[in-house]
Every structure is written in structure tokens, then in C-alpha cells.
Scaffold this motif. Structure first.
Motif: not given
Ligand code: NDP
Length: 472
Positions: A333-339, A397-399
């Protein structure tokens, strides 16, 4: 009778796209250059896979262009780089204003921007379309990201959407991305995210392998289980298949693959763009750098001689499946958020007005990073198209809240056990940074002011006011 659509380049991608179009009832003309000492690719194709279909073949660009109905719609599927410019130069004398040329290769988006400029006066409508899905996608349905001259879209839409993958509700994984080089930029970042995704999966594989508690088949079972849950995705699915595969001697094929990862440039372009746009795509950068280190096979042997190569992952095997699943999910999720953040930064800088929810939808099928959770990304951006960071959406955020502790646990055990985990470590570091109101960068500003009089802003003064201190 003229053809509706033309394809230049009968390599892996081009020939499969032609077959895909022909299956959909489109009459296609194809061109491939003749090379000395090589078989005639057009003849071979028309005798082989292309036999008995409504396909006209040419090795001469003039005849090829004349076989197409007006306005011409031509897809270039040649090697990225000079080959695209060569083909454009070769075609141009036989094209008319309003004709459309789509570059479907993995072109550098900066080249696409240049080609759009160069073609502006000619009246040729140029489109840079990122295409993902490899050979299988080209044949049966790809994820397609077209951008460039929007006047072309209405005319090429039916064809590109015909060869695109379809979502379960029938929607095609192909929509207009935006102006300029946006299509190729989005494809580049897609590939960058793919680098991060693959590196993180590899890091999870390493923890299981180094725990000494899993056979390849047991690891395959863990990934198969992941694929029935929130991590369901193409890359997890093929990971399980790879782990299970045995060669003719009954040996696991993966165990015979040299651990030196290759790359063709899209990861590098992503990271360059990250630096140019000031967008911290650290997971992609670490994944790219990890490929570089993996390639330094001899250097790693020296390192092992000097420091020893032992490493271990100490966790009870019964607990590992669930913890690794959550850790990978959080990191992903964090990598995709950066993408998505870099897409948003580029969109603002170049005025592309990218629809991030729609891009997540296009990636939902056909492409290498296709994954169930992209539905949730679409929902998050549909609910708030100005979302500051994907991590801040209600759902993600919940995930993250419920999975980040597993990422902490896996990262600390890996650190203690000496397991290199660059992408997952950097995901965690990014997450902890973006929720930090007291970063240590006050010290960096003070150091800069100390040695270079670079000045700094103060916590007790408005932003934009700069101060200098004589530190000694
Ligand atoms: P191939 O190597 O299979 O085919 C390359 C094609 O380009 C051939 O038709 C080749 O012709 C032609 N070509 C190469 N150099 C020139 C030149 N100087 N002038 C004219 N034609 C030339 O590549 P792919 O089909 O795999 O890839 C095509 C494009 O699609 C690339 O940009 C690639 O990055 C991109 N792509 C590939 C994917 C994949 O999974 N393979 C996935 C998504 C995109 P010849 O046979 O005469 O050399």
C-alpha cells in the motif's frame, strides 16, 4: 478494399496485437522491415500465425501506407528509441494531415514529448500509448494507457478498447490518459511500481527461505493463500507457480535461476522523474538499486568472504503466514501510495489533469501489477480526487493501522537476522516519516546554515521568512 488499422513491427508484441485485432474482426495491414541475413518476418507471419485472416502484409512503407483507409491509424510496435524515430521518418512522406500514429512501445516519455513537438506542424496526430501485459496481454487483452494529441482519441478508441483487457463488468482497461507524454509517463510509473512490488515479494520469499522452515512447495502454498486474500494479484499468482515448477530432472527450476536481476530502463526513468519532480518514490528507488546490487555477483562474493553470508529469520512458522501477509500488504500500500503521489506531482507540473482513480481502474486488468486492491484505490480517488496521499484515505488509513505492526515485526526480525530488505524497510521509513510533525530536519537546516549560510525558517515565524545565525 483498404485496411482499417496498421501495425508496424511484427515482434512479440506487434504480432500478438495484430492477431488480437484480427480476432475482433478488424482488417489489419502489417509492416516489418527487411533485414539482411534475417528471414522475411512479414512472409513468415502471414504463412504462420497470421494465415487465413484478414491481414495484408508489406515490407515497403509506401505500399503499407497506401493500403490504409483515411485517416490512417498506425500503431508502431518497434523497439523503443531510435527505431521509433526511423519509422516515423520513413512513414511521414506517405502520410496526410489528420492521420494518426500511435507509439505503443516502452518509449521514454521525454522522447514522446519531443516527437509530439516535432510532429505538431505536420498535422499528424501523435499518441504515446503505454501498453502492459506482455505477450499474453497483447494476444488476449492488455492494459493500455494512451496520451498525446486528444483529437486522435475518438478515432482510435474503438480499436484500442477492442484489444484491451476487460474488467468483470465489461469495462475496458483502456481510457484516455491525458495530453503530452502522459500515457508513456503513466506506463513508466506502472513499471516502477512493478519493480517495488516484485522486490517486496522477493523479500518475503527470502524471509521464508532463510527461516529454514519452508520447502519451495510450502512457500508456494503460502503465496497461494495470499492470492485468495487481500494480496490477490497476478504477481503473487505467478510467484506460487514459479515456486512449484520443476524441471525435467525433478529439480525446482527457481533454485537454478541466477540471482542477478536485469532491467530495461523504466525503473531508472521512474527514479529520475522522482528526483526531478521532488517526489519521494523510495520503494521504487530501492527496488531499482536492489537490482543493481543483485547484478554485482562477484562483489557480493567478496562481501560474503569478508563478513560471512549467514542470515536467518526467526519466527515460529505457524505465525509466519499471517504476519508476512500483513507486512507485505502494508508495504505494498505504501509503495502504491508513493507511485500515485508521483503521478499527481507530474499531473500538476505538466497540466495533465490525470484521473488517478481511472488509472487504477486501467491497471485492474491486463497488466503486470493487476491486483484486487486497485478497486479500493479507484474508490479512494473517486471519493476525493484531491487526496493528499493515498495512505490518508479512510479505507487505506484503516488498512495501514491494522497491518503496519506486522511490517514493523518483519522488518525488525529481518534487521536482527541480517536479512536485506531494502524495499520493505524503506516503506516503513516513509510511513513513519509522513506521520512525523517533528522530523530531525531542523538539524539539517542548522548544519546547512552553519557551513554555507543557507539560512533557515523558524518555528516561531511565518513560512517564507529566512534567518541566519552565527553558529560559532
Ligand atoms: P521484439 O524485439 O520482439 O520486436 C521488436 C520489433 O521492432 C521487431 O519488429 C523489429 O524488427 C523492430 N525493430 C527493431 N529495430 C528497428 C529499427 N531500427 N527499425 C525498424 N524496426 C525495428 O520486441 P517486443 O515486441 O517485445 O517490443 C516492442 C515494443 O513493445 C518495445 O518498445 C517494448 O519495450 C514494448 N513492450 C514490450 C513488452 C513485452 O512484454 N515484450 C510489454 C510492453 C511493451 P526486426 O525483426 O526487423 O528487427
Amino acid at each position: 478494399e483498404k485496411s482499417e488499422f496498421g501495425v508496424v513491427g511484427l515482434g512479440v508484441m506487434g504480432s500478438n496485437i495484430v492477431l488480437n485485432l484480427a480476432d475482433k474482426g478488424v482488417k489489419v495491414s502489417v509492416f516489418n522491415r527487411l533485414s539482411k541475413g534475417k528471414k522475411n518476418a512479414v512472409e513468415a507471419f502471414l504463412r504462420g500465425e497470421g494465415a487465413g485472416k484478414k491481414i495484408l502484409g508489406f515490407t515497403n512503407l509506401k505500399d503499407f501506407a497506401q493500403s490504409l483507409e483515411s485517416p490512417r491509424k498506425i500503431l508502431l510496435m518497434v523497439k523503443a528509441g531510435d527505431a521509433v524515430d526511423e519509422m516515423l521518418r520513413g512513414l511521414l512522406p506517405f502520410l496526410s494531415r489528420g492521420d494518426i500514429v500511435i507509439d505503443g512501445g516502452n518509449s521514454n516519455f521525454k522522447d514522446t514529448a519531443r516527437r509530439l513537438d516535432e510532429l505538431e506542424d505536420s498535422g499528424i496526430l501523435f499518441v504515446g500509448a503505454g501498453i502492459s501485459g506482455g505477450e499474453e496481454g497483447a494476444r488476449n487483452g492488455a492494459s493500455i494507457m494512451p496520451g498525446g494529441n486528444e483529437k486522435a482519441w475518438g478515432k482510435i478508441k474503438p480499436y484500442l478498447q477492442k484489444i484491451a483487457a476487460k474488467l468483470p463488468n465489461g469495462e475496458p482497461c483502456c481510457e484516455w490518459i491525458g495530453g503530452g507524454a502522459s500515457g508513456h509517463f503513466v506506463k513508466t510509473i506502472h513499471n516502477g511500481i512493478e519493480y517495488a512490488d516484485m522486490q517486496m515479494i522477493a523479500e518475503i520469499y527470502q524471509t521464508m527461505r532463510k527461516s529454514g522452515k519452508f520447502s519451495n512447495e510450502e512457500m508456494a502454498e503460502v503465496f497461494e493463500k495470499f492470492n485468495r486474500g487481500k494480496l490477490e494479484s497476478f504477481l503473487i499468482e505467478i510467484t506460487a507457480k514459479i515456486l512449484r515448477h520443476k524441471d525435467e530432472n525433478g529439480q525446482f527450476s527457481l533454485d537454478l535461476v541466477l540471482d542477478a536481476a536485469g532491467q530495461k530502463g523504466t525503473g531508472k526513468w521512474s527514479v529520475e522523474s522522482g528526483a526531478e519532480l521532488g517526489s519521494p518514490i523510495s520503494c521504487i528507488a530501492e527496488a531499482l538499486f536492489a537490482r543493481f546490487v543483485s547484478g554485482m555477483v562477484e562483489m557480493r562474493k567478496s562481501g560474503a568472504r569478508i563478513f560471512g553470508s549467514e542470515c536467518k529469520f526467526n519466527m515460529p512458522s505457524g505465525a509466519m503466514g499471517a504476519v508476512l501477509e500483513n507486512a507485505l500488504y502494508a508495504a505494498k500500500i505504501i509503495a502504491y501510495a508513493q507511485g500515485f503521489s508521483i503521478l499527481s506531482a507530474a499531473s500538476k507540473k505538466f497540466g495533465w489533469n490525470l484521473n488517478l482513480g481511472e488509472i487504477a481502474k486501467i491497471w485492474r486488468g491486463g497488466c503486470i501489477i493487476r491486483a484486487k486492491f486497485l478497486d479500493r484505490v479507484t474508490e479512494a480517488f473517486s471519493a476525493d480526487c484531491d487526496l493528499e496521499n493515498l495512505l490518508f484515505s479512510e479505507f487505506f488509513a484503516e488498512e495501514i493501522r491494522s497491518s503496519v505492526n506486522s511490517l514493523r515485526e518483519v522488518s525488525s526480525l529481518a534487521a536482527q537476522g541480517g536479512i536485506s530488505m531494502p524495499a520493505m524497510f524503506s516503506a516503513l521509513a516513509y510511513f513513519d516519516f509522513v506521520r512525523q510533525t517533528e522530523s530531525p530536519s531542523n538539524l539539517i537546516q542548522a548544519q546547512r546554515d552553519f557551513f554555507g549560510a543557507h539560512t533557515y525558517e523558524r518555528t516561531d515565524a511565518p513560512r517564507g521568512e529566512f534567518f541566519h545565525t552565527k553558529w560559532e
